[in-house]
Write an enzyme that holds these catalytic residues in place. Structure first.
Site, PDB file in Angstrom:
ATOM      1  N   ASP A  58      46.066  -3.531 -30.934  1.00 55.24           N
ATOM      2  CA  ASP A  58      47.393  -2.920 -31.074  1.00 55.24           C
ATOM      3  C   ASP A  58      47.463  -1.811 -30.028  1.00 55.24           C
ATOM      4  O   ASP A  58      46.801  -0.783 -30.149  1.00 55.24           O
ATOM      5  CB  ASP A  58      47.594  -2.351 -32.487  1.00 55.24           C
ATOM      6  CG  ASP A  58      49.055  -2.038 -32.757  1.00 55.24           C
ATOM      7  OD1 ASP A  58      49.793  -1.798 -31.779  1.00 55.24           O
ATOM      8  OD2 ASP A  58      49.459  -2.033 -33.933  1.00 55.24           O
ATOM      9  N   THR A  66      54.664   2.909 -32.829  1.00 58.59           N
ATOM     10  CA  THR A  66      55.602   2.894 -31.693  1.00 58.59           C
ATOM     11  C   THR A  66      56.881   3.678 -31.982  1.00 58.59           C
ATOM     12  O   THR A  66      57.400   4.361 -31.096  1.00 58.59           O
ATOM     13  CB  THR A  66      55.949   1.437 -31.315  1.00 58.59           C
ATOM     14  OG1 THR A  66      54.784   0.842 -30.755  1.00 58.59           O
ATOM     15  CG2 THR A  66      57.049   1.365 -30.281  1.00 58.59           C
ATOM     16  N   ILE A 103      49.845   0.291 -29.065  1.00 57.62           N
ATOM     17  CA  ILE A 103      50.339   1.549 -29.641  1.00 57.62           C
ATOM     18  C   ILE A 103      50.635   1.237 -31.106  1.00 57.62           C
ATOM     19  O   ILE A 103      51.533   0.449 -31.403  1.00 57.62           O
ATOM     20  CB  ILE A 103      51.660   2.059 -29.016  1.00 57.62           C
ATOM     21  CG1 ILE A 103      51.551   2.228 -27.503  1.00 57.62           C
ATOM     22  CG2 ILE A 103      52.072   3.384 -29.676  1.00 57.62           C
ATOM     23  CD1 ILE A 103      52.850   2.725 -26.839  1.00 57.62           C
ATOM     24  N   ASP A 104      49.886   1.813 -32.007  1.00 53.05           N
ATOM     25  CA  ASP A 104      50.245   1.689 -33.414  1.00 53.05           C
ATOM     26  C   ASP A 104      50.979   2.975 -33.780  1.00 53.05           C
ATOM     27  O   ASP A 104      50.419   4.064 -33.720  1.00 53.05           O
ATOM     28  CB  ASP A 104      49.012   1.494 -34.297  1.00 53.05           C
ATOM     29  CG  ASP A 104      49.431   1.228 -35.733  1.00 53.05           C
ATOM     30  OD1 ASP A 104      50.163   0.244 -35.951  1.00 53.05           O
ATOM     31  OD2 ASP A 104      49.078   2.032 -36.603  1.00 53.05           O
ATOM     32  N   ASP A 140      47.327  -4.384 -36.744  1.00 53.90           N
ATOM     33  CA  ASP A 140      47.535  -3.072 -37.381  1.00 53.90           C
ATOM     34  C   ASP A 140      46.273  -2.606 -38.102  1.00 53.90           C
ATOM     35  O   ASP A 140      46.039  -1.411 -38.241  1.00 53.90           O
ATOM     36  CB  ASP A 140      48.648  -3.139 -38.442  1.00 53.90           C
ATOM     37  CG  ASP A 140      49.991  -3.561 -37.883  1.00 53.90           C
ATOM     38  OD1 ASP A 140      50.404  -2.984 -36.876  1.00 53.90           O
ATOM     39  OD2 ASP A 140      50.616  -4.474 -38.468  1.00 53.90           O
ATOM     40  N   GLU A 147      49.176  -7.619 -29.806  1.00 53.50           N
ATOM     41  CA  GLU A 147      50.520  -7.599 -30.382  1.00 53.50           C
ATOM     42  C   GLU A 147      51.593  -8.050 -29.398  1.00 53.50           C
ATOM     43  O   GLU A 147      52.447  -8.856 -29.754  1.00 53.50           O
ATOM     44  CB  GLU A 147      50.870  -6.191 -30.884  1.00 53.50           C
ATOM     45  CG  GLU A 147      52.289  -6.166 -31.438  1.00 53.50           C
ATOM     46  CD  GLU A 147      52.679  -4.874 -32.106  1.00 53.50           C
ATOM     47  OE1 GLU A 147      51.972  -3.868 -31.974  1.00 53.50           O
ATOM     48  OE2 GLU A 147      53.725  -4.884 -32.779  1.00 53.50           O
TER      49      GLU A 147
HETATM   50  C1  IPD Z   1      53.721  -0.333 -37.466  1.00 56.83           C
HETATM   51  C2  IPD Z   1      53.037   0.925 -37.984  1.00 56.83           C
HETATM   52  C3  IPD Z   1      53.673   1.381 -39.283  1.00 56.83           C
HETATM   53  C4  IPD Z   1      53.654   0.303 -40.333  1.00 56.83           C
HETATM   54  C5  IPD Z   1      54.320  -0.956 -39.800  1.00 56.83           C
HETATM   55  C6  IPD Z   1      53.642  -1.404 -38.502  1.00 56.83           C
HETATM   56  P1  IPD Z   1      53.712  -0.598 -34.778  1.00 56.83           P
HETATM   57  O1  IPD Z   1      53.068  -0.783 -36.280  1.00 56.83           O
HETATM   58  O2  IPD Z   1      51.677   0.708 -38.214  1.00 56.83           O
HETATM   59  O3  IPD Z   1      53.010   2.498 -39.833  1.00 56.83           O
HETATM   60  O4  IPD Z   1      54.338   0.754 -41.474  1.00 56.83           O
HETATM   61  O5  IPD Z   1      54.192  -1.958 -40.797  1.00 56.83           O
HETATM   62  O6  IPD Z   1      54.293  -2.557 -38.018  1.00 56.83           O
HETATM   63  O7  IPD Z   1      54.916  -1.482 -34.711  1.00 56.83           O
HETATM   64  O8  IPD Z   1      54.043   0.819 -34.602  1.00 56.83           O
HETATM   65  O9  IPD Z   1      52.610  -1.091 -33.910  1.00 56.83           O
HETATM   66 CA    CA Z   2      50.996  -1.720 -35.376  1.00 54.85          CA
HETATM   67 CA    CA Z   3      52.127  -1.705 -31.882  1.00 54.50          CA
END
Ligand code: IPD
Ligand code: CA
Ligand code: CA
Length: 267
Positions: A80, A85, A82-83, A207, A64
């Protein structure tokens, strides 16, 4: 390769857990007011990539924060760091590290590590899905009205409002609706039966690469919003235990065609 992904996700996740809530730099991504990136997103990603490169220097990497490297390989690691963030930056303990491995376009392994709960979700194609080494399965809930669902919203929600109508419609159709803030965790929770279904309209490959394999290997279904075979590169995702899938497709179709159900069902 699965072992390497597990080790990398655990190492990065432990670092994140140790430093969560401590002072760190938080930036907004260019031109995006609500899309945050912390210094630990970058640190986590660098730690994972270092391990992969040490062992598989020729493999392609799609991550990412740093994008795609220029290797031409049958293998692609999709990361990813940190999913979740926004949760992480606000001290909400719902975030994970996600690593998927593709071979010639098919996801063959996936790992999602939630350091807060020390939950390691793993899957290999054709070999099942596991949580901390124990086999997991999707739920047996057969009716949408008995289901707990989750969804998420994109950072550009102001101009990308498509999911608002679906959110409203599912509020009336399901037992409960959640917005946890981590797509990878949403997918793992479908895989282990804590959630019955999850959909989102605007995801990136990192994701969902690991999470969709977990759902499929746990006996669930992964499609686009119309019920056609899913792809991690097509932005939309619908996953479920399989039993409520067609009903979810119906609700999504209705939302796309005619907007809100509120006039019919709501106050
Ligand atoms: C997000 C998270 C979130 C989802 C967003 C993503 P990130 O990823 O997974 O739950 O609703 O569409 O972009 O930015 O925290 O890696
Ligand atoms: Ca993510
Ligand atoms: Ca992320």
């Amino acid at each position: 390769m699965l072992e390497l992904a597990i080790d990398a996700a655990r190492e990065a996740g432990e670092m994140l857990k140790d430093l969560a809530g401590k002072a760190q730099r938080i930036d907004r991504k260019a031109g995006e007011e609500t899309n945050l990136v912390t210094e630990l997103d970058r640190t986590s990603e660098a730690m994972i990539i270092k391990r992969i490169k040490a062992r598989y220097p020729d493999h392609e990497i799609l991550a990412e924060e740093s994008g795609r490297n220029s290797r031409q390989s049958d293998y692609r690691w999709i990361i990813d760091p940190i999913d979740g963030t926004t949760n992480f930056a606000h001290g909400l303990p719902i975030f994970a590290v996600s690593i998927g491995i593709e071979y010639r376009g098919a996801i063959i392994a996936g790992v999602v590590y939630d350091p807060t709960r020390d939950e390691m979700f793993t899957a290999e194609k054709g070999r099942g899905a596991f949580l901390n080494g124990e086999a997991i399965h999707v739920s047996a809930t057969s009716r949408l009205i008995d289901s707990v669902l989750a969804t998420g919203f994109p950072y550009d929600i102001k101009t990308n409002r498509g999911n608002v109508v679906h959110f409203e419609n599912f509020l009336f159709e399901a037992r409960a609706l959640r917005r946890l803030g981590s797509a990878a965790i949403d997918l793992c929770y479908v895989a282990c039966g804590r959630l019955d279904g999850y959909w989102e309209l605007s995801l990136n490959p990192w994701d969902m690469a690991a999470g969709v394999l977990l759902v499929e290997e746990a006996g669930g279904r992964f499609t686009d919003l119309r019920g056609r075979p899913g792809s991690i590169y097509s932005k939309t995702v619908l996953t479920s235990n399989g039993l409520i899938h067609d009903h979810m497709v119906g609700v999504l179709q209705r939302g796309e065609a005619g907007g809100s159900d509120r006039a019919v069902k709501g106050p």
